[in-house]
Write a protein that holds these residues in place. Structure first.
Motif, mmCIF file in Angstrom:
data_model
loop_
_atom_site.group_PDB
_atom_site.id
_atom_site.type_symbol
_atom_site.label_atom_id
_atom_site.label_comp_id
_atom_site.label_asym_id
_atom_site.label_seq_id
_atom_site.Cartn_x
_atom_site.Cartn_y
_atom_site.Cartn_z
ATOM 1 N N LEU A 248 0.836 -1.200 0.000
ATOM 2 C CA LEU A 248 0.000 0.000 0.000
ATOM 3 C C LEU A 248 0.870 1.249 0.000
ATOM 4 N N ASP B 30 -3.331 5.294 -1.639
ATOM 5 C CA ASP B 30 -4.395 4.299 -1.752
ATOM 6 C C ASP B 30 -5.531 4.625 -0.794
ATOM 7 N N CYS C 257 -2.839 5.549 4.982
ATOM 8 C CA CYS C 257 -3.770 5.756 3.868
ATOM 9 C C CYS C 257 -5.182 5.933 4.432
ATOM 10 N N ARG D 282 -5.526 4.008 -6.415
ATOM 11 C CA ARG D 282 -6.115 2.674 -6.360
ATOM 12 C C ARG D 282 -7.094 2.623 -5.197
ATOM 13 N N CYS E 110 -8.827 -0.098 -2.686
ATOM 14 C CA CYS E 110 -8.720 -1.476 -2.200
ATOM 15 C C CYS E 110 -9.952 -1.758 -1.349
#
Length: 193
Positions: A45, A49, A72, A153, A155
């Motif tokens: 990570l 993110d 994050c 991104r 997740c």
């Protein structure tokens, strides 16, 4: 846009089936904690993110262990809460899949932000038994939200049925229980909106 779907690591609710499915708010097992601790080497990570997790203890624990040394954003959303797969018209939510109360989440997971979008009702009912058409609307709403985040991104730490339901929608192809991820398993999907 890239979304990485991660199934939560091994939870207590899987140890003595079917009785263990009656556990309320099951946590990760010791093996589950080890599985989650391996995620940073498999999916490193960065601070850019965003982790979105189901409002269930085992998913938030998985995300906490995975992101332990990374600052994050961590968001809890009922839009990725447990979901039956395949959907059963008369299906009911098992005790192990009930959503945690917001106060409990705030107390136990203070580094997570609660998603307070327009889906307040889903904080109570979740998406487990939503009919397919209603789920598609909720899922499209979530995917559009992801797109607006402008993150490198997203997740998503969730559950086997939820992940498979989202993947089926994204890929526009029929999936089965054979497509379920294993404990702490993950898959990348590219979403075009």
């Amino acid at each position: 846009m890239e979304i990485v779907f991660v199934r939560h690591a091994q939870g207590e609710h899987t140890l003595q089936l079917p009785e263990s499915l009656q556990l309320q708010n099951p946590a990760l097992t010791d093996e589950g904690i080890l599985q989650a601790a391996r995620l940073p080497t498999e999916i490193p990570l960065t601070e850019r993110d965003i982790i979105v997790t189901s409002p269930v203890r085992r998913t938030m624990q998985t995300a906490s262990v995975w992101s332990q040394s990374i600052d994050c954003r961590k968001i809890v959303s009922p839009l990725v809460s447990p979901r039956m797969f395949p959907q059963k018209p008369d299906g009911q939510t098992l005790p192990c899949d009930r959503i945690l109360n917001k106060d409990v989440i705030n107390k136990e997971f203070p580094n997570f932000v609660l998603e307070n979008d327009l889906h307040e009702k889903l904080w109570i009912s979740g998406i487990n038994t939503l009919p397919e058409q209603a789920f598609h609307l909720v899922a499209q709403s979530f995917l559009k939200w992801c797109k607006r985040q402008n993150a490198e991104r997203i997740c998503v730490v969730s559950h086997d049925g939820t992940i498979t339901s989202y993947r089926q929608l994204i890929k526009n192809e029929k999936l089965t229980r054979e497509d379920f991820l294993k404990d702490a398993g993950w898959v990348r999907e590219i979403v075009h909106l």
